[in-house]
Scaffold this motif. Structure first.
Motif, PDB file in Angstrom:
ATOM      1  N   VAL A  92       0.895  -1.520  -0.010  1.00 11.25           N
ATOM      2  CA  VAL A  92       0.158  -0.687  -0.009  1.00 11.25           C
ATOM      3  C   VAL A  92       1.179   1.569   0.249  1.00 11.25           C
ATOM      4  O   VAL A  92       1.592   1.317   1.061  1.00 11.25           O
ATOM      5  N   SER A  93       0.827   1.754  -0.835  1.00  8.25           N
ATOM      6  CA  SER A  93       1.458   3.298  -1.094  1.00  8.25           C
ATOM      7  C   SER A  93       0.152   4.590  -1.468  1.00  8.25           C
ATOM      8  O   SER A  93      -0.533   4.607  -1.243  1.00  8.25           O
ATOM      9  N   ARG A  94       0.834   6.096  -1.503  1.00  5.05           N
ATOM     10  CA  ARG A  94       0.785   6.976  -1.049  1.00  5.05           C
ATOM     11  C   ARG A  94       1.843   7.837  -2.302  1.00  5.05           C
ATOM     12  O   ARG A  94       2.744   7.572  -2.034  1.00  5.05           O
ATOM     13  N   TYR A  95       1.016   8.481  -2.496  1.00  3.70           N
ATOM     14  CA  TYR A  95       1.628   9.589  -3.839  1.00  3.70           C
ATOM     15  C   TYR A  95       1.330  11.239  -2.987  1.00  3.70           C
ATOM     16  O   TYR A  95       0.541  11.364  -2.770  1.00  3.70           O
ATOM     17  N   ARG A  96       2.682  11.703  -2.767  1.00  3.88           N
ATOM     18  CA  ARG A  96       2.934  13.479  -2.504  1.00  3.88           C
ATOM     19  C   ARG A  96       2.961  14.352  -3.227  1.00  3.88           C
ATOM     20  O   ARG A  96       4.565  14.268  -3.885  1.00  3.88           O
ATOM     21  N   ILE A  97       2.216  15.385  -3.358  1.00  2.00           N
ATOM     22  CA  ILE A  97       2.399  16.346  -4.428  1.00  2.00           C
ATOM     23  C   ILE A  97       2.402  17.507  -4.338  1.00  2.00           C
ATOM     24  O   ILE A  97       1.406  17.907  -3.602  1.00  2.00           O
ATOM     25  N   VAL A  98       3.366  18.390  -4.652  1.00  2.00           N
ATOM     26  CA  VAL A  98       3.434  20.098  -4.166  1.00  2.00           C
ATOM     27  C   VAL A  98       3.588  20.573  -4.991  1.00  2.00           C
ATOM     28  O   VAL A  98       5.261  20.122  -6.507  1.00  2.00           O
ATOM     29  N   GLU A  99       3.400  21.580  -5.651  1.00  2.00           N
ATOM     30  CA  GLU A  99       3.067  22.902  -6.160  1.00  2.00           C
ATOM     31  C   GLU A  99       3.123  23.760  -5.819  1.00  2.00           C
ATOM     32  O   GLU A  99       2.806  24.586  -5.315  1.00  2.00           O
ATOM     33  N   ALA A 100       4.254  24.810  -6.776  1.00  2.00           N
ATOM     34  CA  ALA A 100       4.133  26.230  -6.955  1.00  2.00           C
ATOM     35  C   ALA A 100       4.104  26.974  -8.344  1.00  2.00           C
ATOM     36  O   ALA A 100       4.515  25.644  -9.160  1.00  2.00           O
TER      37      ALA A 100
ATOM     38  N   TYR B 194      -2.015  16.524  -2.344  1.00  2.00           N
ATOM     39  CA  TYR B 194      -1.507  17.437  -2.973  1.00  2.00           C
ATOM     40  C   TYR B 194      -1.979  18.659  -2.821  1.00  2.00           C
ATOM     41  O   TYR B 194      -2.747  19.589  -1.792  1.00  2.00           O
ATOM     42  N   SER B 195      -0.297  20.093  -2.551  1.00  2.00           N
ATOM     43  CA  SER B 195      -0.544  20.676  -1.798  1.00  2.00           C
ATOM     44  C   SER B 195       0.225  22.042  -2.863  1.00  2.00           C
ATOM     45  O   SER B 195       0.572  21.489  -3.526  1.00  2.00           O
ATOM     46  N   SER B 196      -0.532  23.269  -2.578  1.00  2.00           N
ATOM     47  CA  SER B 196      -0.174  24.444  -3.303  1.00  2.00           C
ATOM     48  C   SER B 196      -0.510  25.735  -2.773  1.00  2.00           C
ATOM     49  O   SER B 196      -2.041  25.764  -1.759  1.00  2.00           O
ATOM     50  N   PRO B 197       0.005  26.906  -2.482  1.00  2.00           N
ATOM     51  CA  PRO B 197      -0.252  28.039  -2.190  1.00  2.00           C
ATOM     52  C   PRO B 197      -1.255  28.804  -3.556  1.00  2.00           C
ATOM     53  O   PRO B 197      -0.848  29.175  -4.546  1.00  2.00           O
ATOM     54  N   HIS B 198      -2.232  29.603  -2.470  1.00  2.00           N
ATOM     55  CA  HIS B 198      -2.691  30.499  -3.383  1.00  2.00           C
ATOM     56  C   HIS B 198      -2.638  32.034  -2.814  1.00  2.00           C
ATOM     57  O   HIS B 198      -2.741  31.999  -1.488  1.00  2.00           O
ATOM     58  N   SER B 199      -2.284  33.136  -3.557  1.00  2.00           N
ATOM     59  CA  SER B 199      -2.571  34.524  -3.307  1.00  2.00           C
ATOM     60  C   SER B 199      -2.999  35.010  -3.511  1.00  2.00           C
ATOM     61  O   SER B 199      -3.691  35.724  -5.299  1.00  2.00           O
ATOM     62  N   TYR B 200      -3.638  36.291  -3.501  1.00  2.00           N
ATOM     63  CA  TYR B 200      -4.531  36.690  -4.215  1.00  2.00           C
ATOM     64  C   TYR B 200      -4.062  38.721  -3.549  1.00  2.00           C
ATOM     65  O   TYR B 200      -4.242  39.298  -2.299  1.00  2.00           O
ATOM     66  N   THR B 201      -4.439  40.243  -4.188  1.00  2.00           N
ATOM     67  CA  THR B 201      -4.473  41.357  -3.282  1.00  2.00           C
ATOM     68  C   THR B 201      -5.902  42.292  -3.325  1.00  2.00           C
ATOM     69  O   THR B 201      -6.414  42.396  -4.284  1.00  2.00           O
ATOM     70  N   ALA B 202      -6.193  42.357  -2.091  1.00  2.00           N
ATOM     71  CA  ALA B 202      -6.915  42.707  -1.528  1.00  2.00           C
ATOM     72  C   ALA B 202      -6.776  44.086  -1.671  1.00  2.00           C
ATOM     73  O   ALA B 202      -5.602  44.763  -1.365  1.00  2.00           O
ATOM     74  N   SER B 203      -8.133  45.393  -2.348  1.00  2.00           N
ATOM     75  CA  SER B 203      -7.433  46.594  -2.679  1.00  2.00           C
ATOM     76  C   SER B 203      -8.897  47.209  -3.091  1.00  2.00           C
ATOM     77  O   SER B 203     -10.116  46.506  -2.683  1.00  2.00           O
ATOM     78  N   GLY B 204      -8.832  48.349  -2.404  1.00  2.00           N
ATOM     79  CA  GLY B 204     -10.240  49.225  -2.455  1.00  2.00           C
ATOM     80  C   GLY B 204      -9.823  50.638  -4.017  1.00  2.00           C
ATOM     81  O   GLY B 204      -8.816  50.794  -4.401  1.00  2.00           O
ATOM     82  N   SER B 205     -11.544  50.868  -4.060  1.00  6.84           N
ATOM     83  CA  SER B 205     -11.465  52.008  -4.771  1.00  6.84           C
ATOM     84  C   SER B 205     -10.512  53.413  -4.380  1.00  6.84           C
ATOM     85  O   SER B 205     -10.308  53.236  -3.048  1.00  6.84           O
TER      86      SER B 205
END
Length: 439
Positions: free
Chosen positions: A104-112, A187-198
């Protein structure tokens, strides 16, 4: 650790630049025996997808694979061997096989890679006095449904390298029997965005400072074949999403300026019609301080002359003090701030409940610690098939994020103005799972 490279020319990649610094690196030979703790790096920008297969023997022996600048075609080449891929190109794609138990095995995946998502920004102002809100101005849309790209940063590269350097031991305490056809991909991966205003609100206040908001995610996919004679053959496929939604420290925070706070998060799974809903969690919660997410599945198997049953169960508990959870569909949830106002709102008149109209200040002490720092969350769904599938199935997860910034100011003789800026982003991940590996 031995680092071996497969490339046709110089490697120009920010991940490799940091990874190779001070390390001993040499070219890869398929005749060389590599195993656990070793790393094979393929420069996909100079290698064809067909070149990937030469490392499969090392991957099976426990060595890790790192694809630099892979296309979707390079990922498809890996998926033919491991049964799983994320869709699209990226900057770094790390795969390692881990032994869970005998057979029995598993796969670990990391992405950038670069973070891409649809973003929106809207502000709304209200005018009040000591008695509360007197006038509400129409919302002002700064931008809506615009694609925002956050390029990979040095901090993202460090985060990726730390993740692949971290040894995540499989849970062997309740590992399935070797006779069960079972597979796991983490599977692991980071996400980000920029919060801004008018630039300015209707009342002349603004703009708020811009802020980077991040979402660190791990998706655990698990598939199993149920082929007990009494039930007939079909497959289970489960998906557990865990993560941390964080504002990375608040900006310009005092009694007159408050934010960016994290206000709401909505994960949603989309699966094909060949997968039928079986179970999901968490269910609706309110006025609780903890929530437990998990699933339990009974699997019958008949393989290699051995018949039996295996019960897979898992759970994770998170603190959600002063937040609530609403299960919107079988595979869609809303996590939102519960006090001092509903975090899913975009209405300034609703959000103005946090304003002390006598002092003209924001009641900053009313906000939950989660809102001002980070939310740890988990959602889980299990599907089943009506027959044994041997094709790829596509699953897409979208994560809607909302953050708020608030500003209040007294105008002598005119009352108190309050403005709510709402910044939203939706980011998606798409995967293909080859069901033939659990057939």
């Amino acid at each position: 650790m031995q680092i071996r490279t497969l490339a046709s020319g110089n490697i120009n990649n920010p991940i490799y630049t940091k990874l190779s610094l001070g390390a001993t690196v040499s070219g890869y030979s398929s005749d060389e025996a590599l195993g656990a703790g070793d790393l094979v790096v393929i420069d996909a920008s100079t290698c064809f997808p067909s070149d990937v297969s030469v490392v499969f023997a090392s991957l099976d022996a426990g060595a890790a694979l790192l694809l630099l600048d892979p296309t979707d075609g390079h990922k498809q080449a890996v998926a033919k061997h491991i049964g799983f891929r994320s869709k699209g190109a990226s900057i770094g794609y790390y795969v390692v096989k881990q032994q869970v138990a005998t057979g029995v095995s598993r796969y670990r995946i990391v992405e950038a890679g670069d973070s891409k998502g649809r973003v929106a920004s809207v502000s709304q102002a209200v005018l009040g006095d000591a008695n509360g809100v007197k006038e509400t101005f129409p919302p002002q849309i700064a931008f809506q449904d615009v694609e925002q790209v956050q390029p990979l940063t040095d901090a993202d590269v460090e985060l990726f390298l730390a993740a692949i350097d971290t040894v995540v031991e499989p849970d062997t305490a309740s590992s399935p029997p070797s006779e069960l056809v079972w597979q796991q991909w983490v599977y692991s991966s980071p996400h980000s965005y920029t919060a801004s205003g008018s630039v300015n609100s209707d009342t002349g206040m603004g703009p708020p400072p811009s802020k980077s908001i991040s979402l660190l995610l791990t998706y655990t996919f698990q598939g199993a074949l149920n082929n007990a004679p009494q039930s007939g053959a079909f497959q289970y496929l489960g998906l557990l999403e865990t993560g941390i939604f964080q504002n990375n420290g608040m900006s310009n925070t005092d009694d007159d300026n408050y934010g960016w706070i994290i206000a709401a998060l909505s994960p949603t799974y989309e699966a094909p019609t060949s997968l039928f809903w079986y179970a999901s969690s968490p269910s609706n919660t309110n006025d609780v301080t903890q929530v437990t997410t998990g699933s339990s599945v009974n699997i019958g198997f008949n393989n290699n002359g051995v018949s039996g049953g295996y019960t897979y169960s898992s759970s994770t508990t998170e603190n959600i003090t002063d937040w609530y959870i609403k299960q919107q569909t079988a595979s869609s949830w809303l996590y939102a701030q519960n006090t001092p106002f509903d975090g899913s709102t975009t209405s300034a008149s609703v959000a103005s409940g946090c304003v002390n109209w006598y002092s003209g200040h924001i009641n900053t002490s009313d906000f939950p610690i989660i809102s001002t720092s980070s939310l740890q969350f988990a959602v889980d769904t299990v599907w089943k098939t009506n027959a044994v599938l041997s094709t790829e199935v596509d699953i897409t997860i979208s994560n809607f994020m909302q953050t708020d910034y608030m500003m209040v100011k007294e105008f002598l003789g005119l009352g108190t103005n309050f403005v709510l800026w709402t910044s939203q982003s939706t980011q998606s991940d798409s995967f293909a799972i080859d069901m033939s590996v659990i057939a």
